[in-house]
Design a protein around this motif. Structure first.
Motif, PDB file in Angstrom:
ATOM      1  N   GLY A 243     -11.625  -5.043  -1.216  1.00 13.58           N
ATOM      2  CA  GLY A 243     -11.087  -5.192  -2.564  1.00 13.58           C
ATOM      3  C   GLY A 243      -9.679  -5.723  -2.643  1.00 13.58           C
ATOM      4  N   GLY A 244      -8.935  -5.729  -1.526  1.00 15.64           N
ATOM      5  CA  GLY A 244      -7.560  -6.208  -1.588  1.00 15.64           C
ATOM      6  C   GLY A 244      -6.733  -5.818  -0.364  1.00 15.64           C
ATOM      7  N   GLU A 245      -5.409  -5.885  -0.509  1.00 13.85           N
ATOM      8  CA  GLU A 245      -4.486  -5.579   0.590  1.00 13.85           C
ATOM      9  C   GLU A 245      -3.336  -4.716   0.085  1.00 13.85           C
ATOM     10  OE1 GLU A 245      -2.926  -8.839   2.823  1.00 13.85           O
ATOM     11  OE2 GLU A 245      -4.791 -10.002   2.736  1.00 13.85           O
ATOM     12  N   VAL A 246      -2.900  -3.797   0.942  1.00 19.40           N
ATOM     13  CA  VAL A 246      -1.674  -3.044   0.700  1.00 19.40           C
ATOM     14  C   VAL A 246      -0.867  -3.043   1.989  1.00 19.40           C
ATOM     15  CG1 VAL A 246      -2.594  -1.549  -1.110  1.00 19.40           C
ATOM     16  CG2 VAL A 246      -2.742  -0.837   1.289  1.00 19.40           C
ATOM     17  N   CYS A 247       0.460  -2.947   1.856  1.00 15.55           N
ATOM     18  CA  CYS A 247       1.345  -2.917   3.014  1.00 15.55           C
ATOM     19  C   CYS A 247       2.156  -1.625   2.977  1.00 15.55           C
ATOM     20  CB  CYS A 247       2.274  -4.126   3.015  1.00 15.55           C
ATOM     21  SG  CYS A 247       3.440  -4.148   4.400  1.00 15.55           S
ATOM     22  N   VAL A 248       2.138  -0.883   4.070  1.00 16.83           N
ATOM     23  CA  VAL A 248       2.942   0.325   4.211  1.00 16.83           C
ATOM     24  C   VAL A 248       4.106   0.013   5.150  1.00 16.83           C
ATOM     25  CG1 VAL A 248       2.999   2.722   4.999  1.00 16.83           C
ATOM     26  CG2 VAL A 248       0.962   1.829   3.838  1.00 16.83           C
ATOM     27  N   SER A 249       5.325   0.250   4.689  1.00 15.09           N
ATOM     28  CA  SER A 249       6.508   0.047   5.538  1.00 15.09           C
ATOM     29  C   SER A 249       7.068   1.404   5.924  1.00 15.09           C
ATOM     30  CB  SER A 249       7.569  -0.779   4.804  1.00 15.09           C
ATOM     31  OG  SER A 249       8.069  -0.078   3.689  1.00 15.09           O
TER      32      SER A 249
ATOM     33  N   LEU B 223      11.549   7.305   5.716  1.00 18.09           N
ATOM     34  CA  LEU B 223      11.288   6.575   4.480  1.00 18.09           C
ATOM     35  C   LEU B 223      10.015   5.749   4.621  1.00 18.09           C
ATOM     36  CD1 LEU B 223      12.238   5.765   1.655  1.00 18.09           C
ATOM     37  CD2 LEU B 223      13.644   3.985   2.712  1.00 18.09           C
ATOM     38  N   ARG B 224       9.083   5.960   3.693  1.00 21.36           N
ATOM     39  CA  ARG B 224       7.830   5.237   3.695  1.00 21.36           C
ATOM     40  C   ARG B 224       7.654   4.552   2.343  1.00 21.36           C
ATOM     41  NH1 ARG B 224       2.868   8.057   6.454  1.00 21.36           N
ATOM     42  NH2 ARG B 224       2.801   5.917   7.303  1.00 21.36           N
ATOM     43  N   GLY B 225       7.199   3.298   2.373  1.00 23.07           N
ATOM     44  CA  GLY B 225       6.943   2.567   1.143  1.00 23.07           C
ATOM     45  C   GLY B 225       5.573   1.932   1.197  1.00 23.07           C
TER      46      GLY B 225
ATOM     47  N   THR C 104      -4.379   7.140  -5.404  1.00 19.99           N
ATOM     48  CA  THR C 104      -4.049   6.250  -6.509  1.00 19.99           C
ATOM     49  C   THR C 104      -4.592   4.858  -6.192  1.00 19.99           C
ATOM     50  OG1 THR C 104      -2.245   5.480  -7.938  1.00 19.99           O
ATOM     51  CG2 THR C 104      -1.810   5.483  -5.586  1.00 19.99           C
ATOM     52  N   VAL C 105      -4.943   4.125  -7.245  1.00 21.45           N
ATOM     53  CA  VAL C 105      -5.403   2.747  -7.088  1.00 21.45           C
ATOM     54  C   VAL C 105      -4.206   1.823  -7.243  1.00 21.45           C
ATOM     55  CG1 VAL C 105      -6.858   0.916  -8.017  1.00 21.45           C
ATOM     56  CG2 VAL C 105      -7.719   3.262  -7.905  1.00 21.45           C
ATOM     57  N   MET C 106      -3.996   0.960  -6.253  1.00 17.38           N
ATOM     58  CA  MET C 106      -2.862   0.044  -6.269  1.00 17.38           C
ATOM     59  C   MET C 106      -3.329  -1.373  -6.530  1.00 17.38           C
ATOM     60  SD  MET C 106      -0.264   1.407  -3.343  1.00 17.38           S
ATOM     61  CE  MET C 106       0.996   0.394  -4.129  1.00 17.38           C
ATOM     62  N   LYS C 107      -2.615  -2.037  -7.422  1.00 19.13           N
ATOM     63  CA  LYS C 107      -2.853  -3.449  -7.702  1.00 19.13           C
ATOM     64  C   LYS C 107      -1.708  -4.271  -7.128  1.00 19.13           C
ATOM     65  CE  LYS C 107      -5.196  -2.306 -12.054  1.00 19.13           C
ATOM     66  NZ  LYS C 107      -5.205  -2.504 -13.521  1.00 19.13           N
ATOM     67  N   ALA C 108      -1.923  -5.576  -7.056  1.00 18.47           N
ATOM     68  CA  ALA C 108      -0.871  -6.460  -6.544  1.00 18.47           C
ATOM     69  C   ALA C 108       0.416  -6.254  -7.336  1.00 18.47           C
ATOM     70  CB  ALA C 108      -1.326  -7.919  -6.627  1.00 18.47           C
ATOM     71  N   GLY C 109       1.504  -6.038  -6.637  1.00 16.02           N
ATOM     72  CA  GLY C 109       2.803  -5.837  -7.264  1.00 16.02           C
ATOM     73  C   GLY C 109       3.186  -4.384  -7.468  1.00 16.02           C
ATOM     74  N   ASP C 110       2.214  -3.463  -7.380  1.00 15.27           N
ATOM     75  CA  ASP C 110       2.548  -2.034  -7.502  1.00 15.27           C
ATOM     76  C   ASP C 110       3.354  -1.589  -6.281  1.00 15.27           C
ATOM     77  OD1 ASP C 110       1.167  -1.891  -9.851  1.00 15.27           O
ATOM     78  OD2 ASP C 110      -0.608  -0.910  -9.007  1.00 15.27           O
ATOM     79  N   ARG C 111       4.329  -0.720  -6.512  1.00 13.69           N
ATOM     80  CA  ARG C 111       5.160  -0.213  -5.412  1.00 13.69           C
ATOM     81  C   ARG C 111       5.394   1.286  -5.585  1.00 13.69           C
ATOM     82  NH1 ARG C 111      10.155  -4.466  -4.272  1.00 13.69           N
ATOM     83  NH2 ARG C 111       8.878  -6.269  -3.695  1.00 13.69           N
ATOM     84  N   TYR C 112       5.289   1.996  -4.466  1.00 16.69           N
ATOM     85  CA  TYR C 112       5.612   3.419  -4.440  1.00 16.69           C
ATOM     86  C   TYR C 112       6.432   3.699  -3.175  1.00 16.69           C
ATOM     87  CZ  TYR C 112       1.989   3.852  -7.992  1.00 16.69           C
ATOM     88  OH  TYR C 112       1.244   3.709  -9.137  1.00 16.69           O
TER      89      TYR C 112
ATOM     90  N   PRO D 216      17.358   9.232  -4.086  1.00 16.15           N
ATOM     91  CA  PRO D 216      16.447   8.590  -5.041  1.00 16.15           C
ATOM     92  C   PRO D 216      15.409   7.720  -4.347  1.00 16.15           C
ATOM     93  CG  PRO D 216      18.752   8.258  -5.651  1.00 16.15           C
ATOM     94  CD  PRO D 216      18.752   8.787  -4.257  1.00 16.15           C
ATOM     95  N   VAL D 217      14.282   7.507  -5.016  1.00 15.98           N
ATOM     96  CA  VAL D 217      13.270   6.573  -4.547  1.00 15.98           C
ATOM     97  C   VAL D 217      13.206   5.403  -5.525  1.00 15.98           C
ATOM     98  CG1 VAL D 217      11.927   8.298  -3.294  1.00 15.98           C
ATOM     99  CG2 VAL D 217      11.457   7.891  -5.718  1.00 15.98           C
ATOM    100  N   GLY D 218      12.316   4.462  -5.254  1.00 16.76           N
ATOM    101  CA  GLY D 218      12.262   3.259  -6.094  1.00 16.76           C
ATOM    102  C   GLY D 218      13.191   2.197  -5.555  1.00 16.76           C
ATOM    103  N   GLU D 219      13.930   1.534  -6.436  1.00 19.71           N
ATOM    104  CA  GLU D 219      14.837   0.467  -6.008  1.00 19.71           C
ATOM    105  C   GLU D 219      15.871   0.967  -5.013  1.00 19.71           C
ATOM    106  OE1 GLU D 219      14.772  -2.761  -6.434  1.00 19.71           O
ATOM    107  OE2 GLU D 219      12.859  -2.513  -7.497  1.00 19.71           O
TER     108      GLU D 219
END
Length: 497
Positions: free
Chosen positions: A100-106, A128-130, A194-202, A218-221
């Motif tokens: 169904g798609g691709e996700v990248c974990v850093s 830290l995991r993204g 959770t379902v991730m779409k292209a561009g979603d970030r956690y 903080p997380v996010g940016e």
């Protein structure tokens, strides 16, 4: 570990398969020169010790799939895996490809020294995991299951509202802060999907404190800036390299790994970040390598200096000479990151071991062994440092002379040798060789005016060692040096002659 070039795995894997033991070669290493974590190709942190390399583990699934503890992020459906290190860094990227798609974990252990963080209070330690949606839609699952003290303790997880989740054990605390939706299950683990779409970030930030201020970042940016700063730090450090020869990518990856294993607070260099991974599956030679072996570290010091990393050479030599003051003029085989020598070895029968390779050991009794080669290793490392323009102060010169005197007194004794055999001592050829090297390098430094030695005594003992090696450690008929005096065995250590 992956990272020389992008590593592709075409095997179609499932979440169920991820519960099996991965091959040791399939773990990737991340760290910040204080702690190190192993990440499986299935997106699970399966080894992490805190607050330093040889501290107690909070994740140890690599040693027991049932009770070791882990922190996993992976798709719920079948997937293929690509992995790489961000070039020039120890920041890991794992890309999961599904139908169904691709996700990248850093994954990284942040190092933030930039001016933009100057007024930010940083946690004592952070993992830290993204996760980012790359294409299509992918459902991911998260499982956070800490098991402190090598899986011997459970950790009750408590919600902290907007600050995430927290678990405390003794004077230690773990905080999990994320913008992912998670829920406590069974009181001791967090689960979420959770379902991730292209561009979603956690992002998921795991912070730790022991007898210190409990900082939640903080997380996010903000977390992405910490990750970018970490990449910059590794790349800027790597610019010191003067290496221009073949296999440059391999050399770069190797020196990045060696730097990661250097304890920044003291300069000590550990032999490895893990314990009890077997030399042979099902075997009993499962040792704890999270300490600084003088022999190994001295060799690595020469590698740093050869590649232009003079500051690392100075830091380690300073640590080594400081740590050995505690036992001077006698040298121990291994020290912990602070220079302590009491590395009591004990077994953990409650852990199954990697693929049932028992026992699991903490500590290392080899630190108590008599190994003569370490004197030569320390002196040779100091010689290489001086050869490249380094300076020794008076106390350092005195320490080296003490080691030379110990060689003169001790070289005729048998020892356990480079392989740390746990049987009767022998007259190992490599040990005698390094005694010869130690005296020879002291004499060369004396000739260069770096220090003053009892030249006649050192030269006489050096020549006596050479005669011993050439007469009792050499098989003239076979044309080869031998493992030890008066035997008929050979091994790889004699290649160093």
């Amino acid at each position: 570990m992956p990272g020389i070039k992008q590593q592709q795995n075409d095997e179609l894997r499932s979440a169920q398969q991820a519960t099996a033991y991965p091959a040791i070669k399939d773990y990737a290493l991340i760290g910040d020169c204080r702690i190190a974590a192993l990440v499986s190709r299935d997106g699970a942190v399966e080894w992490l010790c805190l607050p330093h390399f040889s501290g107690d583990s909070v994740f140890a699934t690599i040693l027991d799939r049932r009770v070791g503890g882990h922190f996993a992020i992976r798709p719920t459906q079948a997937y293929r895996v690509r992995r790489r290190y961000v070039p020039g860094s120890n920041v890991l990227e794992t890309t999961f490809v599904t139908d169904g798609g691709e996700v990248c974990v850093s994954d990284c252990v942040p190092i933030v020294t930039d001016a933009q963080f100057a007024d930010h209070l940083q946690p004592q330690r952070e993992l830290l995991r993204g996760v980012e949606g790359i294409a299509g839609e992918v459902e991911i699952q998260v499982e956070f299951f800490p098991r402190p003290a090598y899986g011997q303790r459970s950790a009750r997880i408590r919600p902290r509202g907007a600050l995430g989740w927290q678990c405390m054990f003794g004077n230690q605390v773990l905080n999990l802060h994320t913008n992912l939706a998670l829920a406590v299950h069974g009181g001791d683990r967090l689960l979420g999907r959770t379902v991730m779409k292209a561009g979603d970030r956690y992002d998921v930030s795991l912070t730790y404190a022991q007898s210190d201020i409990n900082v939640i970042v903080p997380v996010g940016e903000e977390s992405r800036r910490r990750r970018e700063a970490t990449v910059r730090w590794w790349r800027e450090w790597g610019t010191q390299s003067t290496y221009m020869g073949p296999y440059r990518e391999h050399v770069e990856r190797s020196i990045l790994t060696l730097k990661l294993l250097t304890y920044s607070l003291s300069g000590a260099l550990i032999a490895g970040p893990t314990t009890s991974l077997p030399g042979k599956i099902g075997g009993v030679r499962n040792w704890d390598y999270r300490f600084c072996w003088i022999r190994d570290a001295a060799m690595t010091l020469r590698s740093f200096i050869d590649l232009g990393f003079i500051a690392e050479g100075e830091a380690f030599l300073g640590w080594m000479l400081h740590a050995t003051r505690r036992t001077w003029p006698r040298l121990r085989v291994a020290y912990d990151v602070y220079g302590e020598t009491h590395l009591r070895e004990r077994e953990f029968p409650g852990l199954a071991g990697y693929r049932d390779s028992r026992p699991v050991r903490i500590g290392n009794a080899a630190g108590e062994q008599h190994q003569l080669d370490v004197y030569g290793e320390v002196i040779a490392a100091a010689y290489e440092y001086v050869l490249r323009g380094g300076r020794l102060d008076r106390s350092e010169a005195r320490l080296l002379l003490g080691f030379g005197n110990m060689i003169c007194r001790e070289w005729r004794r048998p020892d356990q040798g480079i392989w740390e055999a746990r049987d009767a001592p022998r007259h190992y050829t490599h040990s005698k060789l390094m005694c010869w090297v130690g005296l020879d390098r002291l004499l060369q430094m004396a000739e260069a005016g770096v220090l003053e030695v009892a030249a006649q005594r050192f030269a006489s003992e050096r020549d006596a060692i050479a005669e011993f090696i050439e007469t009792r450690c050499f098989d003239a008929e076979a044309g080869t040096f031998l493992t030890a005096a008066d035997c008929n065995e050979v091994d790889a250590s004699i290649l160093l002659l």
